[in-house]
Motif scaffolding. Structure first.
Motif, short mmCIF file in Angstrom:
data_model
loop_
_atom_site.label_atom_id
_atom_site.label_comp_id
_atom_site.label_asym_id
_atom_site.label_seq_id
_atom_site.Cartn_x
_atom_site.Cartn_y
_atom_site.Cartn_z
N THR A 174 0.82 -1.22 0.00
CA THR A 174 0.00 0.00 0.00
C THR A 174 0.85 1.26 0.00
N LYS A 175 1.96 1.25 0.74
CA LYS A 175 2.74 2.48 0.83
C LYS A 175 3.67 2.67 -0.35
N ALA A 176 4.14 1.59 -0.97
CA ALA A 176 4.94 1.73 -2.18
C ALA A 176 4.10 2.36 -3.29
N ALA A 177 2.85 1.87 -3.43
CA ALA A 177 1.95 2.41 -4.45
C ALA A 177 1.57 3.86 -4.13
N ASP A 178 1.27 4.13 -2.87
CA ASP A 178 0.84 5.47 -2.44
C ASP A 178 1.96 6.49 -2.63
N VAL A 179 3.16 6.15 -2.14
CA VAL A 179 4.30 7.06 -2.26
C VAL A 179 4.65 7.29 -3.73
N GLY A 180 4.69 6.20 -4.51
CA GLY A 180 5.00 6.33 -5.93
C GLY A 180 3.99 7.20 -6.66
N ALA A 181 2.71 6.99 -6.36
CA ALA A 181 1.65 7.78 -7.01
C ALA A 181 1.74 9.25 -6.63
N ASP A 182 2.02 9.53 -5.36
CA ASP A 182 2.07 10.92 -4.88
C ASP A 182 3.30 11.66 -5.41
N LEU A 183 4.47 11.01 -5.39
CA LEU A 183 5.70 11.70 -5.77
C LEU A 183 5.67 12.18 -7.23
N VAL A 184 5.18 11.32 -8.12
CA VAL A 184 5.12 11.72 -9.53
C VAL A 184 3.83 12.49 -9.81
N GLY A 185 2.70 11.91 -9.40
CA GLY A 185 1.41 12.51 -9.73
C GLY A 185 1.21 13.88 -9.12
N LYS A 186 1.38 13.99 -7.80
CA LYS A 186 1.09 15.27 -7.13
C LYS A 186 2.23 16.28 -7.26
N ILE A 187 3.45 15.84 -6.94
CA ILE A 187 4.57 16.79 -6.87
C ILE A 187 5.11 17.15 -8.26
N GLU A 188 5.31 16.13 -9.12
CA GLU A 188 5.93 16.41 -10.42
C GLU A 188 4.92 16.89 -11.46
N LYS A 189 3.70 16.33 -11.45
CA LYS A 189 2.74 16.63 -12.52
C LYS A 189 1.54 17.45 -12.04
N GLY A 190 1.42 17.68 -10.73
CA GLY A 190 0.32 18.50 -10.21
C GLY A 190 -1.05 17.87 -10.35
N HIS A 635 1.45 23.17 0.60
CA HIS A 635 0.87 21.88 0.21
C HIS A 635 1.95 20.93 -0.30
N ALA A 636 2.88 21.45 -1.10
CA ALA A 636 3.97 20.59 -1.61
C ALA A 636 4.80 20.03 -0.45
N ALA A 637 5.07 20.87 0.56
CA ALA A 637 5.82 20.40 1.73
C ALA A 637 5.02 19.36 2.51
N ALA A 638 3.69 19.58 2.60
CA ALA A 638 2.83 18.64 3.33
C ALA A 638 2.76 17.29 2.63
N VAL A 639 2.80 17.30 1.29
CA VAL A 639 2.80 16.05 0.52
C VAL A 639 4.09 15.27 0.82
N THR A 640 5.21 15.98 0.92
CA THR A 640 6.47 15.32 1.27
C THR A 640 6.37 14.66 2.64
N GLY A 641 5.83 15.41 3.61
CA GLY A 641 5.66 14.85 4.95
C GLY A 641 4.76 13.62 4.93
N ASP A 642 3.68 13.70 4.14
CA ASP A 642 2.74 12.58 4.05
C ASP A 642 3.41 11.34 3.48
N THR A 643 4.25 11.53 2.45
CA THR A 643 4.91 10.38 1.83
C THR A 643 5.95 9.76 2.76
N VAL A 644 6.60 10.58 3.60
CA VAL A 644 7.52 10.03 4.61
C VAL A 644 6.71 9.29 5.68
N GLY A 645 5.56 9.88 6.04
CA GLY A 645 4.72 9.28 7.08
C GLY A 645 4.02 8.01 6.67
#
Length: 675
Positions: A174-190, A635-645
């Motif tokens: 669950t976390k590999a998929a979640d982190v992978g989806a967030d890092l590219v989808g949210k942070i890189e592509k918005g 929000h970008a900083a919060a996404v980073t925190g969420d992916t670490v968490g």
């Protein structure tokens, strides 16, 4: 047994109640089917992987221990898997119906999501109560009372070992998929959360089910079963002439099943906001249990009982059980404070996000470490009071009373992934934003509930492990004196071997979580590379002209989760057997190791799960329009925190709970083999 059956029957009634509701339009059903297919495929492959290891352990127990223990191991393993598998299937059926209900009213969506989660909760306690009671009764008839009690440890090991694999494998997935989806989808592509253009979206939604539903169900099944078996062991070893001491833990569990059903009814009739309604269900369960525990205790122990030469009244035993119920409320309240958007800790992390990614991480780590103080303090008070009322047996009763609430608590936990998936279905089906607003509100509550249940499971694990350590010492004493030898082992802090054991045990949770975090990092990296590859190879994905290949991401995380879970899951087995096998270490070092694992494991687990839950809700707090809202720097900083968490709260942290139990149960099991 009757109460367990009532719980299981009510769970199947809830399945039909959920299925009666509409599953929405064709697009919604198609997405739900894809998530269901992915979850089923992963769990089938996980069962095959775990079965090989379980078969080896079964053979070893059959040869070196006894047949009853080996059979108990298989029953525990099977029930742990069954609770997770059925709960996950129902959660997948409930998520699309929650989405459809969210397009009508928030209350309807809340009730469907909770009822779907309640299926898992009632299955866990029903199966655990029924499995332990039937096995104990049948084994008692065949091999006699003493061997039946000892063979229960095999059932506990089966549930615990499967739980470690289910927790770790599901958590890594669950976390590999979640982190992978967030890092590219949210942070890189918005992209938005669960945007259908993100190739990792389906894998992310599958992960919620195999990690938070199946993994958590297996986790709490083993915690419940182990606490019940621990109480039975303490009763049998310290109150051998009092049959009621063995029956009492079963009775407490049975009564709370009825309390959980009352809690489910409360959610289905009470009006109001989601969080207070769900907390009302917990209070309802606790009140029903507290009321019914009184006559049950006095009926079983009309003249009281003598524990360690001291006469204890039925009222004192009742007070020990009430301490367990109070501890549930205390842990729920404390974890809720540290992880809910409504309180200062989460808002502090959100405000820290305004100054950057690093300050978000620093604030989140600090919140997690602050969150350890109150739970551990109250655990200490609970141990002191319950021991005062009824000795070690009193602690065992308090633990069992606390775990008897698992039915309603797991209902809250499964509510989280159901509402999370419901939001995903809403976005991928292009439903109106009002629907996503309802599911987001429920998801934020669900995040807090998931953190609450993990805090509950970990706190109860700390108490249960202390009972198991007491059982280890008593079992060792029984084993040594049965050979006609004097029991001379000293578990004193002046004994260097105890200190060595404390160091080894204290190290284990750190090594275990390090492997778990590494596993998520490796798997998430593979998902990031695959998502980037697809978006570069087919630029039309972002414009909606091309369709992403969801299956490849699902396959990547499936293989990675199954591969990476093996080493950390086997670590507790290797540590215990290695310490037991080395003659210079032996039973005293092993005893110290058990305590060391409990102490450091408890702190790390609470800190990780609290940090992760707080990071997640800090992101949601900003997404609601605070501090610049979505797309802002905060929000970008919060996404980073969420992916670490993410791996903190859903992989490494909660997996410490079954790991502690495996160490303690295996130590009890190997006493006649190595000592």
């Amino acid at each position: 047994m009757v109460c367990a059956v009532i719980g299981l029957v009510f769970a199947f009634f809830l399945i039909f109640a959920v299925m009666r509701h509409s599953a929405g339009n064709e697009k919604m059903r198609e997405i739900s089917a894809a998530v269901q297919e992915g979850a089923k495929a992963y769990l089938n492959r996980q069962v095959k992987t775990i079965s090989v290891i379980a078969a080896i352990i079964f053979i070893l127990l059959f040869i070196f221990k006894d047949h009853a223990t080996a059979i108990g191991f298989v029953i525990g393993a099977f029930c742990s898997l069954a609770a997770g598998f059925i709960g996950m299937r129902v959660a997948v059926l409930a998520n699309v119906r929650t989405t459809q209900a969210a397009s009508v009213t928030r209350t309807a969506a809340l009730r469907i999501a909770f009822n779907g989660g309640a299926v898992t909760g009632l299955l866990v306690v029903g199966l655990a109560l029924l499995a332990v009671s039937i096995f104990y009764t049948v084994a008692g008839k065949i091999v006699g009372h003493n061997l039946a009690v000892r063979s229960l440890v095999g059932l506990a090991l089966g549930g615990s070992l499967i739980s470690v694999f289910a927790r770790l494998g599901g958590g890594i997935y669950t976390k590999a998929a979640d982190v992978g989806a967030d890092l590219v989808g949210k942070i890189e592509k918005g992209l938005e959360e669960d945007d259908p253009r993100n190739p990792a979206t389906i894998a992310d939604n599958v992960g919620d089910n195999v990690g938070d539903c199946a993994g958590m169900a297996a986790d709490v099944f083993e915690t419940y079963a182990v606490s019940l078996i621990g109480a039975i062991l303490v009763g049998a070893l310290t109150l051998a002439g009092t049959p009621a001491a063995i029956i009492y833990p079963f009775v407490l569990g049975g009564i709370s099943v009825l309390g959980a059903i009352c809690g489910v009814f409360f959610v289905n009739i009470a009006p109001g906001k989601p969080a207070p309604v769900l907390m009302g269900a917990v209070i309802t369960n606790a009140l029903v249990s507290a009321i019914l525990f009184w006559p049950a205790t006095h009926l079983l122990f009309p003249a009281g009982v003598t524990i360690s030469g001291v006469a204890r009244s039925p009222t004192q035993l009742y007070f020990a059980s009430v301490i367990g119920l109070i501890m549930t409320a205390v842990v729920v309240a404390i974890t809720n404070y540290y992880t809910s958007m409504r309180y200062r800790p989460v808002q502090k992390i959100a405000h820290a996000s305004e100054t950057g990614h690093a300050t978000n991480i620093i604030a989140g780590l600090a919140v997690g470490q602050h969150a350890t103080a109150l739970p551990v303090g109250f655990i200490g008070i609970a141990i002191l009071l319950s021991f005062h009322f009824a000795g070690l047996y009193g602690i065992a009763i308090a633990v069992m009373a606390m775990l008897s609430m698992a039915g309603i608590i797991i209902s809250l936990d499964s509510f989280g992934p159901i509402t999370d998936n419901a939001g995903g279905v809403a976005v991928m089906s292009n439903l109106p934003k009002e629907v996503r607003a309802v599911t987001d509100e429920l998801d934020a509550v669900g995040n807090t509930m998931k953190a609450v249940t993990k805090g509950y499971a970990i706190a109860s694990a700390g108490l249960a492990a202390l009972v198991l350590f007491g059982s280890y010492v008593e079992e060792l004493r029984d084993h040594v004196t049965a050979r006609g030898e004097v029991f001379s082992f000293q578990f004193s802090l002046t004994e260097p071997k105890v200190i060595i054991g404390l160091f080894i045990g204290g190290l284990l949770p750190f090594i275990f979580t390090a492997f778990s975090m590494d596993a998520v990092g490796v798997a998430a990296g593979a998902v990031v590379r695959e998502v980037r590859r697809q978006l570069q190879a087919k630029p039309g994905i972002l414009t909606g002209q091309d369709v992403p290949d969801y299956g490849t991401c699902v396959d990547i995380v499936t293989k990675a989760a199954l591969r990476e879970m093996i080493i950390p899951a086997l670590l507790p087995l290797l540590f215990v057997v290695a310490v037991a096998m080395i003659p210079q270490l032996g039973p005293v070092v092993l005893g110290g190791m058990l305590v060391g694992t409990i102490v450091t494991g408890l702190f790390i687990a609470i800190a990780m799960t609290s940090s992760g839950g707080a990071w997640d809700n800090a992101k949601k707090f900003i997404e609601e329009g605070n501090l610049g809202g979505k797309g802002s720097f905060a929000h970008a900083a919060a996404v980073t925190g969420d992916t670490v968490g993410d791996p903190y709260k859903d992989t490494a942290g909660p997996a410490i709970n079954p790991m502690i139990k495996v160490v303690n149960i295996l130590a009890i099991l190997i006493i006649p083999i190595f000592f």
